[in-house]
Design a protein around this motif. Structure first.
Motif, PDB file in Angstrom:
ATOM      1  N   VAL A  25      84.336  58.730  83.088  1.00  0.00           N
ATOM      2  CA  VAL A  25      83.138  59.703  83.472  1.00  0.00           C
ATOM      3  C   VAL A  25      83.538  60.005  84.770  1.00  0.00           C
ATOM      4  O   VAL A  25      82.970  61.191  85.321  1.00  0.00           O
ATOM      5  CB  VAL A  25      81.983  58.860  83.338  1.00  0.00           C
ATOM      6  N   THR A  39      79.320  62.808  89.771  1.00  0.00           N
ATOM      7  CA  THR A  39      80.682  62.793  89.333  1.00  0.00           C
ATOM      8  C   THR A  39      81.459  63.813  89.421  1.00  0.00           C
ATOM      9  O   THR A  39      81.257  64.915  89.794  1.00  0.00           O
ATOM     10  CB  THR A  39      80.147  62.759  87.762  1.00  0.00           C
ATOM     11  N   ASP A  48      75.844  54.356  82.278  1.00  0.00           N
ATOM     12  CA  ASP A  48      75.042  55.381  82.759  1.00  0.00           C
ATOM     13  C   ASP A  48      74.065  55.154  83.623  1.00  0.00           C
ATOM     14  O   ASP A  48      73.778  55.987  84.730  1.00  0.00           O
ATOM     15  CB  ASP A  48      74.802  56.031  81.576  1.00  0.00           C
ATOM     16  N   LYS A  53      73.543  56.787  87.698  1.00  0.00           N
ATOM     17  CA  LYS A  53      72.545  57.921  87.444  1.00  0.00           C
ATOM     18  C   LYS A  53      72.476  58.781  88.539  1.00  0.00           C
ATOM     19  O   LYS A  53      72.219  59.969  88.321  1.00  0.00           O
ATOM     20  CB  LYS A  53      71.522  57.493  86.792  1.00  0.00           C
TER      21      LYS A  53
END
Length: 108
Positions: A41, A90, A82, A86
């Protein structure tokens, strides 16, 4: 980045890995899956931020309290990760900003 910084970074990473290896096997498995997911991610501050050591701290507290790893994070590892990231930018966010023409991003 100097050679000394690289050496210090490696020492810190090795100490981190040693802490992970000291966890019970089920915690190690979940940690490795979380790490794999987070590397995919790509939170920008993952490599030098407090996220991974914080997860190990959280797991060590869970072990000390006698809880199973799934009692701590639930059954959906990705959803837990996640939730942790949050509010973190990213690499996907940075890329999206660069192609959308937002200020500070490169235009195509």
């Amino acid at each position: 980045m100097s050679i000394q910084d690289i050496i210090e970074g490696k020492k810190q990473w090795r100490a981190h890995v040693a802490r992970v290896k000291a966890l019970p096997p089920d915690y190690q498995i979940v940690y490795k899956e979380m790490q794999k997911y987070l590397f995919k991610v790509g939170p920008v501050s993952l490599s030098d931020g407090p996220l991974l050591p914080g997860i190990v701290d959280f797991f060590e507290e869970g072990v000390a309290a006698g809880k199973g790893v799934l009692e701590l994070i639930g059954t959906d590892v990705a959803a837990f990760c996640d939730d942790l990231i949050k509010d973190c930018p990213t690499y996907a966010d940075a890329y999206q900003a660069s192609i959308s023409g937002e200020p500070g991003g490169a235009r195509k």
